[in-house]
Design an enzyme around this catalytic site. Structure first.
Site, PDB file in Angstrom:
ATOM      1  CG  ASP A  98      -1.955   1.086   1.227  1.00 57.34           C
ATOM      2  OD1 ASP A  98      -2.931   1.049   0.457  1.00 57.34           O
ATOM      3  OD2 ASP A  98      -1.761   2.029   2.030  1.00 57.34           O
ATOM      4  CG  HIS A 102      -5.577  -2.946  -0.356  1.00 55.04           C
ATOM      5  ND1 HIS A 102      -4.830  -2.452  -1.406  1.00 55.04           N
ATOM      6  CD2 HIS A 102      -5.226  -2.211   0.730  1.00 55.04           C
ATOM      7  CE1 HIS A 102      -4.073  -1.457  -0.978  1.00 55.04           C
ATOM      8  NE2 HIS A 102      -4.291  -1.290   0.319  1.00 55.04           N
TER       9      HIS A 102
END
Length: 303
Positions: free
Chosen positions: A86, A281
């Protein structure tokens, strides 16, 4: 800087994203240690237990790269494999871009390295995704309170909402008049990879901490665009890997058929490019066995 570390051997630095902490690397710390590496996962600038400067402008990509460089030196090492997920991925990519002498290998999870846009980054985001794009919403003062009001619900909604277990791939848009978490699912039952204890660990980390520092990373996006102008067109030269889930909302921003080729033009020594089916994610948490195997193989090949 708060650190979690395990093992001894060649250094592997693991950089978390938003809104996370070292805990996101809990599976990788032990696996890398067992494989003969010194795995270190810091809480980065502005996150719990680590210095949180009061000025928004103290959270630029140059500050974040400087923190990684300082960490490598403070640990008495000459180099490291630097892996980021991320927001940690841009920090890892830019550490390799700015200080390739310190980076044996660089890995990005979820977020690929991309070419500098011809217009400021937030202008490019607005053109691509509209005014409701979450990165634009995060520029607003006071957004911190939406995350801080109920930490358990914030982590419950974000960890499930961006995972491969969510029936829909979450669009990161905040329509006018809504708040960030409006419409996000708070699941009655957590997916198998996430426990109530895991949620409690994140809540405990952030219980005495503000989201001001973490959100300041977003508030420097255009500042970073200006600061990185001298490196426009430069390539990342250390060995590299990219790993993401094919149900990661970030992947919806790119053309999957051309992403690998475009990444290889910027990162010519890309050793591995993989999109893991059914994963969202939080890849290192959703599929720790896949992530561990990839990172151990890469760390061994570059040590």
């Amino acid at each position: 800087m708060r650190l979690a570390e395990a093992g001894s051997g060649p250094l592997v630095v693991l950089l978390h994203g938003f809104p996370e902490s070292w805990y996101s690397w809990r599976h990788q710390l032990r696996a890398l240690a067992d494989a003969g590496f010194h795995a270190v996962a810091p809480n980065q600038r502005g996150y719990p237990g680590t210095d949180s400067p009061a000025a928004v402008t103290d959270y630029t990509i140059l500050h974040l790269v400087g923190d990684v460089v300082g960490l490598i030196g403070a640990l008495g090492e000459q180099n490291a494999a630097v892996i980021g997920h991320d927001w940690g991925a841009p920090v890892a990519w830019h550490t390799a871009l700015l200080r390739p002498d310190l980076v044996r290998g660089v890995g990005g999870l979820s977020v690929p390295f991309t070419a500098r846009t011809p217009v400021p980054a937030l202008t490019a985001a607005r053109d691509a995704f509209g005014e409701a794009f979450y990165q634009l919403y995060f520029q607003r003062p006071g957004v911190e309170k939406e995350f801080e009001a109920d930490l358990t619900e914030s982590f419950r909604r974000s960890l499930f909402g961006l995972s491969g277990n969510n029936p829909e791939v979450r669009r990161l848009l905040v329509p006018e008049g809504q708040r960030f978490f409006d419409g996000w699912i708070s699941p009655d039952e957590l997916p198998a990879w996430l426990t109530e204890r895991d949620l409690a660990a994140y809540v405990e980390e952030f219980a005495e901490s503000s989201f001001f520092g973490p959100l300041n990373w977003y508030r420097n996006i255009d500042h970073n665009w200006a600061l990185t102008a001298p490196w426009e067109g430069a390539r990342i030269t250390p060995p590299a890997l990219f790993l993401a889930g094919d149900r990661d909302p970030v992947m919806s921003w790119y053309d999957a058929s051309t992403l690998e080729a475009s990444l290889r033009t910027l990162v010519p020594n890309l050793r591995r490019f993989e999109l893991v089916p059914g994963v969202g994610h939080w890849i290192q948490q959703e599929r720790p066995e896949v992530t561990n195997a990839a990172l151990i193989e890469f760390a061994a090949a570059t040590s």
